[in-house]
Design an enzyme around this catalytic site. Sequence first.
Site, PDB file in Angstrom:
ATOM      1  N   LYS A   1       1.504 -19.810 -25.226  1.00  0.00           N
ATOM      2  CA  LYS A   1       2.422 -20.645 -24.850  1.00  0.00           C
ATOM      3  C   LYS A   1       2.169 -21.561 -23.582  1.00  0.00           C
ATOM      4  CE  LYS A   1       5.578 -21.666 -26.640  1.00  0.00           C
ATOM      5  NZ  LYS A   1       7.013 -21.407 -26.679  1.00  0.00           N
TER       6      LYS A   1
ATOM      7  N   SER B   1       4.457 -17.726 -21.093  1.00  0.00           N
ATOM      8  CA  SER B   1       5.230 -16.714 -21.816  1.00  0.00           C
ATOM      9  C   SER B   1       4.620 -15.451 -21.528  1.00  0.00           C
ATOM     10  CB  SER B   1       5.210 -17.051 -23.529  1.00  0.00           C
ATOM     11  OG  SER B   1       5.696 -15.821 -23.895  1.00  0.00           O
TER      12      SER B   1
ATOM     13  N   HIS C   1      19.237 -43.211 -31.116  1.00  0.00           N
ATOM     14  CA  HIS C   1      19.882 -42.070 -32.076  1.00  0.00           C
ATOM     15  C   HIS C   1      18.540 -40.931 -32.284  1.00  0.00           C
ATOM     16  CE1 HIS C   1      23.280 -44.661 -33.263  1.00  0.00           C
ATOM     17  NE2 HIS C   1      22.386 -45.545 -33.097  1.00  0.00           N
TER      18      HIS C   1
ATOM     19  N   GLU D   1      12.998 -28.505 -18.320  1.00  0.00           N
ATOM     20  CA  GLU D   1      14.178 -27.686 -18.804  1.00  0.00           C
ATOM     21  C   GLU D   1      15.284 -27.197 -17.700  1.00  0.00           C
ATOM     22  OE1 GLU D   1      12.886 -24.500 -21.038  1.00  0.00           O
ATOM     23  OE2 GLU D   1      11.786 -25.697 -22.397  1.00  0.00           O
TER      24      GLU D   1
END
Length: 469
Positions: free
Chosen positions: A283, A277, A156, A290
Site C-alpha cells: 500500500k 500500511s 458532478h 485525507e
Amino acid sequence: MSTLWQGRMSQEPSETLLEYTASIDFDQELAALDVLGSQVHVRGLERAGLLTRDETQTLLQALDQVATELAQGSFSFAPTDEDIHTAVERRVTQLAGKVGEKLHTGRSRNDQVATDLRLYTKRELLEVGFGIVSLVETLWARAEQSQAAVMAGYTHLQRAQPVLLSHYLLAHAWAFLRDLDRLLSALERVDISPLGAGALGGTSLPLDPAWTAAELGFGSVFENSMDAVSDRDFVAEALFVLALVGVHLSRLGEEVVFFASQEAGFFRLADADSTGSSMLPHKKNPDIAELARGKAGRLIGNLTGLLVALKGLPLAYNRDLQEDKEPLFDSARQVRLGLSAMAGLFERVEFEHAKMSEAAADASLMAVDLADYLVRKGVPFRQAHGRIAALVAQSLETGVDLKQLVRREADLGEQAAALCESATALEARVSRGGAGPQAVADQLGRFEKKLKDVKAALVAAQQNFSRVV
Ligand code: ARG
C-alpha cells in the site's frame, strides 16, 4: 497569599475551583507576549510618574529574567499559578521584591489577556499568511511548468470538458489568494490595542493607552474600555479565516485522494508524501490529503464553539472568554502544518500527463464546442445542443466514433470534426478566464501581479510586527 485575589476571601480556594478554572496548561503559549506587554506597561507607568527610574529598571530586569527562564524552560510554575499572568507577576515579585507589587498598577488581567491574545493572533495570522504564500507559489510554479498539459475537468465528478492542467492548479491557487486577502483584512481589526481598558472602565491613573499601543506596534487603540475587554470578534474572524483555509485545503485534499487513486491515476505522490500500511505490504496511501480533509471538521468546530461561547455573553469580561484560547491555538497550529504539508506534496507530486490527456480525449467532452460551431453558423443554441446530443447518443448506441459521425454531417464536416481533438477545442477557448492556452497565459500574468501585491502587503505587515517582537 496564594492567588492574586485572595485578600477578599476568608477561605482558601477549593482544589476543584483551582483545577476547573486554571488556564495555565494552555495559556503558557502566551508567555513571551505577556512579558512583552508587561515591559511596555512598566515603561508606561514610569512615563506616568508612577514608577521611579530605579523601580522601572528593577522591574524591567526582573521581566528580562522571567523571559529568559520561560524561553529556556527553567521557569518553575507554582500550583497557585492559575494563568500565565499570575505566574509572571508572582515570579517578578520574587525577583524584584516589594516593587514587584507595583507591576499590575492601572491594569487588569482583562485588558492584559486581550492584549496578549491580539499580539498572538497577529503573529500567527502572519505565519499562516506566509504558509499560504508558499502553497500558492508552489501551485503557481507547477502551473507555469505544465505548459500545454491537458486534463479532464469535472462537474458532478463526471468528466465534463478538457482544461489545461495549469488552469486547474490556478483554480485552487486563486482560492488561497483570496484567503490571504481575507487574512490581511482581518489583521486590521486584530491590530487594535486594548491595553489601558483596565477591568472594564479604564483607570483614574494618568496612563496613556495610545502610547502603549504604539510601543506594542498596534495600528490603533481601543475606543471603548468595555468593548475592549469583551471583544473577541478578532478571534472569531481569525478562526473563520483559518476554517476557510482549512476548507480549501480539504477540497484540494479530496481531489488529491481521487486523482492519486488507481481509478483516476492522474497524480503520482512522492514516497515522502505517502504513508504505508502496517498489514498490506504494497500500500501507498495519501494520508496528508485525507487529514487535510479530516481536520477541516475540527477547524469549523473551533469557530462554531467560540461563536456559541460568545453569543449570550453580557458585557464586559466574563470568564467564559477564557475559552477563546484553545480553539485559536489549535486552529493556527493545524492550518500552519496543513499548508506546509500540502505545499510539499504539490512540490513533489508527479502529474501523469498521459493518463490526464487520455481522460480528456473522449470526443464527447468536446460536445459543447461542436454545438458552438453550429451556433456560429446561425443555429440557435438549444437546437444545436439537441443535434449534438443526438449524435453523442448515436455514437454510444452504435459504437461509431463521434468524430466519424460529425464528419458525415453536412453542416458539421471536417472542420467541426477537428474540434473533437481536445487540443484544438482548447485553442478555441479564448474567453477571458477560460481554460484555453491563450486565456490561461493571460490569467497567469494577472495571477502573478495579484500575488505580488498581496505578498507585498503581507511583508509590510510582518516588518511592522517584527519591529516589536
Ligand atoms: N485566564 C483568564 C483568561 O484567559 C485571564 C483573565 C482573568 N480575568 C478575570 N477577571 N478572572 O481569560
